[in-house]
Design a protein around this motif. Structure first.
Motif, short mmCIF file in Angstrom:
data_model
loop_
_atom_site.label_atom_id
_atom_site.label_comp_id
_atom_site.label_asym_id
_atom_site.label_seq_id
_atom_site.Cartn_x
_atom_site.Cartn_y
_atom_site.Cartn_z
N THR A 106 -16.03 -22.30 22.97
CA THR A 106 -15.02 -22.81 23.88
C THR A 106 -15.18 -22.20 25.26
N GLY A 107 -14.88 -22.99 26.27
CA GLY A 107 -14.81 -22.51 27.64
C GLY A 107 -16.05 -21.77 28.09
N ALA A 108 -15.83 -20.59 28.66
CA ALA A 108 -16.93 -19.80 29.24
C ALA A 108 -18.01 -19.48 28.21
N ALA A 109 -17.63 -19.30 26.95
CA ALA A 109 -18.62 -19.00 25.91
C ALA A 109 -19.62 -20.16 25.78
N ARG A 110 -19.12 -21.38 25.86
CA ARG A 110 -20.00 -22.55 25.78
C ARG A 110 -20.96 -22.59 26.97
N GLY A 111 -20.43 -22.31 28.16
CA GLY A 111 -21.29 -22.26 29.34
C GLY A 111 -22.30 -21.14 29.28
N GLU A 112 -21.88 -19.99 28.75
CA GLU A 112 -22.78 -18.85 28.67
C GLU A 112 -23.93 -19.13 27.70
N VAL A 113 -23.63 -19.75 26.57
CA VAL A 113 -24.68 -20.06 25.60
C VAL A 113 -25.68 -21.06 26.20
N TYR A 114 -25.17 -22.04 26.95
CA TYR A 114 -26.10 -22.98 27.61
C TYR A 114 -26.99 -22.25 28.61
N LEU A 115 -26.42 -21.36 29.40
CA LEU A 115 -27.20 -20.59 30.37
C LEU A 115 -28.23 -19.72 29.67
N HIS A 116 -27.86 -19.17 28.51
CA HIS A 116 -28.83 -18.39 27.73
C HIS A 116 -29.98 -19.28 27.24
N ALA A 117 -29.66 -20.52 26.88
CA ALA A 117 -30.71 -21.44 26.46
C ALA A 117 -31.69 -21.69 27.61
N VAL A 118 -31.15 -21.91 28.80
CA VAL A 118 -32.01 -22.10 29.97
C VAL A 118 -32.86 -20.86 30.19
N LEU A 119 -32.24 -19.70 30.10
CA LEU A 119 -32.95 -18.45 30.34
C LEU A 119 -34.04 -18.21 29.30
N SER A 120 -33.79 -18.63 28.06
CA SER A 120 -34.78 -18.41 27.00
C SER A 120 -36.09 -19.13 27.30
N VAL A 121 -36.02 -20.22 28.06
CA VAL A 121 -37.22 -20.96 28.45
C VAL A 121 -37.76 -20.45 29.79
N VAL A 122 -36.87 -20.27 30.75
CA VAL A 122 -37.29 -19.99 32.12
C VAL A 122 -37.73 -18.54 32.31
N GLY A 123 -37.07 -17.60 31.63
CA GLY A 123 -37.34 -16.18 31.88
C GLY A 123 -38.79 -15.81 31.68
N ALA A 124 -39.31 -16.05 30.49
CA ALA A 124 -40.70 -15.69 30.20
C ALA A 124 -41.67 -16.49 31.06
N SER A 125 -41.38 -17.77 31.26
CA SER A 125 -42.26 -18.61 32.07
C SER A 125 -42.37 -18.06 33.49
#
Length: 383
Positions: free
Chosen positions: A200-219
């Protein structure tokens, strides 16, 4: 994949932290060549033997926590297992469908046109290359919020810049903003990210941002390392002068990608929490210990790799990937984007000539050894 080893780097800011973290990594390499498994003074069980490390990570006896840290939010709260499965399925499917050659072209062209801090430029270039894959190209406001998170918040963590209370509050505000924008996003996203429910709320946004980071960070980190290899004569203890760097263009791109990941793995260590007492070689790991696999050490251990500190992509022509090679961990807790990352990096190497015009000025002396293992601070200057 949080780097557990350069602890000093978490408490000191800027270049001092960079130097301290790098010195600790070099000292650890020397220590692990003498002691394959040992208990550190802070209590961690450090496993420097490749066979024992891989066996531990495969974890056939269920002795270790398995959840990838990417699906944690807030104060280390964990996403429920069924939701993790849904999120993993989404990311795996999106990565499999993504055109890595087109993505590599976008990233390389963006970096070649950038100026300023190399780390930030690489983060934003990698981000641009996966916008359609992760769905934030559907909404300019969502794209802008993701860009701030990656280019400002995560960039600060990457280069050891401490976050003050205002920046932490800004990150939390971004997560709430992203959650609201996801509700009206037209992209093909899992239901758990679109509407409040399990998250819910910020937790949902944070998990999405973590998903983005999981791809973008290492790349992004690997894109920055490649830029350094192409423009510096020595990179983190490795000779990358003209004769060495010529191999970027003469060896198979896949082999260059593997060698980049060997010498400069995005995470210098993998950590797992111990769930029950068990033996790891000569050391007994106890419940609530942390088991630490120092990947940087395994990838440069002289017992496994001939000319371990040489940039030698040709070594992959004949050798299969040995047990010691684990840039994205192994077993149940392995990085979910590992195969995408290798394909993406090989595609970037195929476009490496585009990076020949970069004007790279080294600012820091040592690699940044903190959230990820990344190059020394550098500045891109406009030709």
């Amino acid at each position: 994949m949080l780097d557990k080893l350069p602890v000093v780097g978490r408490f000191l800011g800027g270049r001092v932290a960079d130097d301290a973290g790098w010195r600790r990594m070099e000292a650890l390499l020397r220590k692990c060549e003498r002691r394959p498994v040992y208990r550190a003074w802070i209590g961690d069980v450090v496993v420097c033997d490749a066979t024992l490390a891989r066996r531990a990570l495969l974890d056939s006896d269920n002795c270790l926590a398995r959840e990838p840290s990417v699906w944690q939010f807030g104060d280390k709260q964990r996403v429920p297992a069924a939701t993790v499965t849904e999120l993993n399925r989404w990311l795996h499917g999106a990565a499999a469908r993504h055109d890595v050659d087109a993505a590599a072209r976008i990233a390389v062209v963006a970096l070649a046109a950038a100026s300023g801090d190399l780390h930030r430029a690489a983060l934003l270039a990698a981000l641009d290359s996966v916008a359609d894959m992760l769905g934030f190209d559907c909404n300019p406001e969502l794209a802008a919020a993701v860009r701030v998170y990656i280019g400002d918040v995560f960039h600060a963590k990457l280069v050891n810049a401490p976050l003050d209370d205002a920046q932490i509050a800004r990150a939390q505000g971004l997560a709430s903003r992203v959650a609201a924008l996801l509700t009206t996003c037209d992209a093909d996203l899992p239901a758990v990210l679109r509407n409040d429910g399990v998250l819910t709320g910020a937790a949902r946004g944070e998990v999405y941002l973590h998903a983005v980071l999981s791809v973008v960070g290492a790349s992004a980190v690997m894109l920055a390392w490649l830029a350094c290899v192409l423009h510096m004569d020595t990179v983190a203890g490795v000779d990358t002068s003209a004769d060495s760097r010529a191999q970027v263009f003469t060896c198979k791109p896949e082999h260059v990608a593997l060698e980049l990941l060997r010498l400069w793995p995005p995470a210098s260590a993998h950590g797992r929490r111990v769930l029950k007492d068990h033996q790891v070689g000569p050391v007994k790991a106890l419940r609530d210990d942390d088991l630490v696999i120092p990947v940087f050490v395994l990838h440069r251990h002289r017992d496994t790799w001939p000319d371990a500190c040489a940039f030698a992509p040709q070594r992959w022509h004949e050798d299969p990937r040995p047990a010691a090679f684990m840039p994205f961990s192994a077993g149940p807790g392995a990085c979910i984007g590992s195969q995408f990352e290798i394909r993406w990096l090989a595609a970037v190497v195929r476009q490496a000539a585009t990076l020949g015009s970069l004007q790279l000025v080294q600012v820091g002396r040592s690699p940044c050894a903190n959230t990820m293992f990344s190059p020394p601070r550098c500045r891109l200057e406009t030709p």
